[in-house]
Design a protein around this motif. Structure first.
Motif: not given
Lengths: 164, 659
Positions: B63-71, B156-164
């Motif tokens: 969870s290195q939220l400094q990365f845009e992709y991770v966040a 972070g914004r989290g992962l779309n639930p449908m993808l979980q």
């Protein structure tokens, strides 16, 4: 003008055909399915308005109740379709109409298949004709003989690999 | 870490360019040392791609939220598996995965033992490197996976639930392995054209790669279907979404290729056609990627806010123009030494019909997919092309395909006679007609499904006849016991009988697909203790409860199910409320058997605990999944190397100075 006509027709139907008025359609009835499944849900779920179960899809909920209301008022499938077509255009339908330019969507795949099919038959006939000119003798063989040949060949191959 | 990630991307780009240049130089100068250097560079590119993947996995996992992709695609509370799977949830990450597979395949080809001394090697590697360079340009300058944020967010914004869903761990990976895998036969085909070595040998070399890509494409589609069935709550598994179509089209063309290639092997014919199919399949994978990334069509799969489509369109155009140029420049060569067709009624012809239907089906899907764009361009009117269109257009085409699959195995090569046909087809045809009669007698009234089941049973029967005849022919020669003869028949003809197993799988899938159209559905709001009845099922809604998993709240209903008075146990459909996502997601409850699935969705509930359920009975859906397992087993059987599976021979052809 078209819109006005549709609305007038709708109003007329609502008042003139009281026999249908008062019929209550269930959201999952076959009749409701027939009508609602014509229309694409616009909440991005990729489903029609009958199938869309997306939580919070307000558009779907209001659409469904509007359709039900119209059905309860006695409007037919086609009348409801025309109403939404006049409001949203053809995009609201789950499939293109079978008329005008949209008909090409339905027809072209089969036309292409037919033309390609004729082409293939023509090409094979040409190849066969070319072969027949060179052909000297032919003895019809059954698939069973082919199979036996294959099996015997594979066994001979195996023996050959083993001993030579 | 950010530095390592970026360096790995730019260094890999530089190394890819170096490898391509050095390969071309090596080929031009016929210097093996240069080619070897190119091979080492391809390995280097693969190692760098692995490092990029590792860095992104680490950033996501920790969870290195400094990365845009991770966040953008994760949150700290996300289970580790989904944090890692977020690597392919967004544009940059999924392109990195694509690139990783591409470099992996390139290194595999370059260092394959079977490719030793093969003059095709530097050409194949160069073509694949051309692709790699394109993807690295995208990763380096357009969709960068290692961008840092100026301000580190707290969450972070989290992962779309449908993808979980477990599907997320498998579906994209298998699909990409299939998509990217098609780059290998494409590279082989173009390389063979360039060095003017378009004999049957390159076909045998590429066949395994093609089947592997085909199996992964199949798996990707089936897993995607299963995921949609369980996750989306609409009770279906295939919605003819543009992106689903995008993966189905290359599947169809590769299937066509795997059949027509047999004519080239036997007759040395259809060389242009086969290469065209390979080019088309590869172009369709790029077209699919264009669809996903461009947003030109509405799709539930599309990656949002992306301008990547234009890059893919340009790349696809360049790849197709280059391929067609190479193909045309070798046209005279491909026309030479062609075999002949001896009869209209032969296995060769049936393969051509099979190709016609498969490619015709591809065109139908393609046409339906792009028709909204065509309509807008021609009339200025947007239209939607959805499930009803594809079901109507594709049903007869796929039915015709199953019929050809039924007929094809029993027609003799070269020339068949009417007597052969009568001997082979009479019994299966009679039994199929009896089955049709039985179905009609049992109350089935819809014409299409009755015809479909008649054709499917005809196909299964002709295949059984084919196995029977094989065993009989073998026993005639070897006097073996039936199981022994069947075993050796299959093992020694892996490709042929693997193919037939695949056909069986498709037949079972077709049974499920046709059957699942006879679903019944009800939606009811009921108070506690009340029942919902649908067909033979009685569902008693017992209570509504809530539990917590991590920061997610799960509301579930406990439902007792009985069928025709028999206790079937309990099911619990759920709604999951995510701590980091506004919309809850549906977790359907499925009580399945070979006959049907009871499919229950918890749709809504009130304060007084009345709950609304959508209940469906979906017949025969399980056959779709079972069919797909058998299809995969058949494919693996067909490509299994083993003692008798010598399908990828080592190169023993003419030697060149570089290989």
């Amino acid at each position: 003008m078209k819109k006005v006509m549709v609305i007038l027709t709708l109003l007329l139907l609502m008042t003139v055909i009281p026999a249908y008025a008062g019929d209550q359609y269930d959201y999952k009835s076959a009749e409701f399915k027939e009508v609602a499944s014509q229309f694409m849900c616009m909440c991005g779920c990729g489903q029609d308005h009958f199938e869309c179960n997306m939580q919070g899809c307000g558009l779907n909920d209001s659409f469904k109740s509007e359709i039900k209301e119209m059905m309860d008022d006695g409007l037919t499938k086609d009348q409801i379709k025309d109403y939404y077509l006049s409001m949203y255009g053809e995009e609201i339908l789950t499939a293109p109409e079978k008329k005008g330019f949209s008909l090409t969507a339905w027809v072209l795949p089969f036309v292409a298949l037919g033309v390609a099919g004729i082409g293939i038959v023509f090409i094979i006939r040409k190849w066969v004709a070319g072969y027949k000119e060179e052909e000297t003798s032919f003895e019809a063989r059954s698939e069973e003989e082919e199979l036996e040949d294959e099996i015997v060949k594979s066994m001979i191959d195996e023996e050959r690999k083993k001993y030579f | 870490m950010h530095l390592i990630g970026n360096i790995s991307i730019y260094l890999a780009l530089a190394l890819s360019v170096y490898a391509l240049v050095i390969f071309i130089l090596g080929i031009y100068k016929q210097d093996q040392r240069l080619v070897d250097s190119g091979k080492a560079a391809t390995l280097g590119v693969f190692i760098l791609a692995s490092i990029s993947m590792l860095v992104l996995f680490t950033a996501l996992g920790t969870s290195q939220l400094q990365f845009e992709y991770v966040a953008l695609y994760t949150s700290t509370d996300l289970p580790l598996a989904y944090k890692l799977a977020a690597l392919w949830a967004g544009n940059a990450g999924s392109l990195l995965l694509w690139t990783f597979f591409l470099t992996m395949y390139t290194a595999m080809v370059a260092y394959s033992k079977k490719m030793k001394n093969n003059p095709l090697t530097p050409y194949v590697a160069s073509i694949m490197l051309g692709n790699t360079i394109f993807f690295y340009i995208i990763l380096g300058f357009v969709a960068k996976p290692f961008v840092l944020l100026e301000q580190v967010p707290l969450e972070g914004r989290g992962l779309n639930p449908m993808l979980q869903d477990p599907g997320m761990l498998l579906h994209p990976v298998t699909l990409y392995l299939g998509y990217v895998g098609l780059a290998v036969p494409f590279a082989f085909a173009i390389a063979a054209l360039i060095i003017k070595s378009v004999d049957a040998f390159w076909l045998r070399m590429t066949r395994r790669w093609t089947i592997i890509a085909w199996v992964f494409l199949t798996l990707g589609n089936v897993i995607g279907g299963y995921w949609a069935y369980k996750e989306l709550g609409w009770g279906g598994y295939w919605a003819w979404d543009p992106v689903e179509n995008a993966s189905f089209m290359p599947w169809l063309t590769v299937t066509a290729y795997l059949h027509s290639v047999m004519i080239q092997e036997r007759k040395n014919m259809l060389k242009i056609w086969n290469i065209s199919l390979i080019i088309l399949s590869y172009a369709l994978t790029l077209f699919g990627t264009f669809l996903v990334r461009s947003g030109v069509l509405t799709s539930v799969h599309a990656f949002g806010d992306s301008n990547l489509g234009a890059y893919f369109l340009i790349f696809m155009a360049l790849a197709v123009i280059f391929s067609l140029y190479v193909l045309m420049s070798r046209y005279h060569l491909l026309k030479k030494d062609s075999g002949q067709f001896e009869s209209l009624l032969s296995k060769e012809s049936s393969f051509l019909i099979n190709n016609l239907i498969l490619v015709g089906g591809t065109f139908a899907v393609f046409w339906g997919t792009i028709f909204p764009l065509v309509s807008e361009a021609v009339r200025g009117t947007k239209v939607t092309v959805g499930i009803p269109f594809f079901n109507t257009v594709m049903s007869p085409i796929l039915l015709a395909l199953i019929f050809v699959m039924a007929v094809c195995p029993l027609i003799a090569w070269q020339r068949s006679t009417v007597k052969n046909l009568r001997d082979n087809f009479l019994l299966p045809a009679i039994i199929s007609l009896v089955i049709i009669g039985l179905l009609a007698g049992l109350g089935m009234r819809a014409a299409y499904p009755i015809i479909a089941y008649g054709v499917i049973s005809f196909m299964i029967l002709t295949h059984i006849v084919e196995f029977y005849r094989g065993v009989k022919a073998r026993r005639k020669v070897t006097k073996e016991a039936i199981p022994v003869a069947l075993y050796w028949l299959m093992v020694k003809n892996r490709r042929r009988y693997g193919g037939y197993i695949v056909h069986f799988g498709i037949a079972l899938m077709a049974i499920g697909i046709v059957g699942s159209n006879f679903d019944s559905e009800t939606m009811k709001t009921v108070p506690k203790g009340e029942t919902i009845e649908i067909e033979d099922y009685v569902l008693t809604y017992e209570y509504l409860a809530q539990r917590t998993e991590g920061i997610n709240d799960i509301v579930f209903a406990n439902i007792h199910v009985s069928k025709a008075g028999k206790d079937m146990g309990y099911i619990q459909p759920e709604r999951i409320f995510y701590g980091s996502w506004e919309e809850p997601s549906t977790e359907v409850a499925v009580l399945g058997s070979l006959r049907e699935d009871l499919y229950v969705v918890l749709s809504a509930w009130e304060r007084d605990e009345r709950a609304t359920f959508v209940v469906k009975v979906n017949p025969l859906v399980r056959w779709v999944w079972i069919g797909s397992y058998i299809l995969v087993i058949g494919s693996i059987f067909a490509i299994w190397p083993g003692k008798y599976g010598n399908i990828t021979p080592r190169y023993t052809g003419p030697q060149r100075k570089v290989s």
